[in-house]
Design a protein around this motif. Structure first.
Motif, mmCIF file in Angstrom:
data_model
loop_
_atom_site.group_PDB
_atom_site.id
_atom_site.type_symbol
_atom_site.label_atom_id
_atom_site.label_comp_id
_atom_site.label_asym_id
_atom_site.label_seq_id
_atom_site.Cartn_x
_atom_site.Cartn_y
_atom_site.Cartn_z
ATOM 1 N N ASP A 197 -1.112 -4.742 18.929
ATOM 2 C CA ASP A 197 -0.552 -6.094 18.991
ATOM 3 C C ASP A 197 0.407 -6.221 20.170
ATOM 4 O O ASP A 197 0.389 -7.215 20.904
ATOM 5 N N LEU A 198 1.243 -5.200 20.358
ATOM 6 C CA LEU A 198 2.178 -5.202 21.487
ATOM 7 C C LEU A 198 1.423 -5.281 22.806
ATOM 8 O O LEU A 198 1.774 -6.073 23.688
ATOM 9 N N ASP A 199 0.398 -4.440 22.952
ATOM 10 C CA ASP A 199 -0.373 -4.399 24.196
ATOM 11 C C ASP A 199 -1.043 -5.739 24.482
ATOM 12 O O ASP A 199 -1.060 -6.204 25.622
ATOM 13 N N TYR A 200 -1.574 -6.370 23.443
ATOM 14 C CA TYR A 200 -2.202 -7.676 23.591
ATOM 15 C C TYR A 200 -1.190 -8.701 24.120
ATOM 16 O O TYR A 200 -1.456 -9.429 25.079
ATOM 17 N N LEU A 201 -0.019 -8.738 23.487
ATOM 18 C CA LEU A 201 0.998 -9.712 23.889
ATOM 19 C C LEU A 201 1.530 -9.437 25.292
ATOM 20 O O LEU A 201 1.728 -10.371 26.073
#
Length: 148
Positions: free
Chosen positions: A41-45
């Motif tokens: 999720d962090l990488d996506y954001l």
């Protein structure tokens, strides 16, 4: 995770009536974390925020990303993004992440933003903060990793 991004001409965060951090042109991020959020999720954001093209080019088109305008990021933790208002008039925050987990994820999120080449300033996790901003546009985007 939920992130509210506001394109700003300037923004600052104060704690105990003292400016803690400030930026000029860039993004003000309000960051909400829930239990179960992942590094994916962090990488996506980080990818979406780093590359989003919402600054105007020479033709007035929103075609430039943050790096193109030498912009900065002010990242503010905000558990209230997970307020549940379905019952009664007092919001419940049981959907917000456990503070220890959320603090670690917030720090990792900011580190990943820096590693992606962004200049990042932050608030203080868990503090009572006052945020001042001049929204440019206004231009506000809501990211929710449950709706990638």
């Amino acid at each position: 995770m939920k992130v509210i991004l506001q394109r700003v001409n300037n923004a600052s965060v104060s704690i105990d009536n003292k400016v803690f951090n400030s930026i000029k042109k860039g993004f003000l991020l309000f960051v909400g974390i829930k239990d179960g959020d992942s590094e994916e999720d962090l990488d996506y954001l980080v990818r979406k925020i780093t590359n989003i093209r919402i600054f105007e080019d020479e033709n007035g088109k929103t075609n430039l990303n943050l790096a193109s305008v030498n912009g900065e990021i002010l990242s503010i933790s905000q558990f209230t993004l997970y307020a549940n208002t379905k019952h009664g008039n007092r919001p419940s925050f049981i959907d917000a992440g456990d503070p220890k987990f959320a603090s670690e994820m917030y720090d990792l999120f900011n580190e990943k933003l820096v590693k992606a080449g962004n200049t990042v300033k932050n608030g203080q996790f868990g503090a009572d903060m006052q945020v001042d901003l001049q929204n440019d546009g206004p231009f506000t985007i809501i990211f929710d990793t449950e709706n990638k």
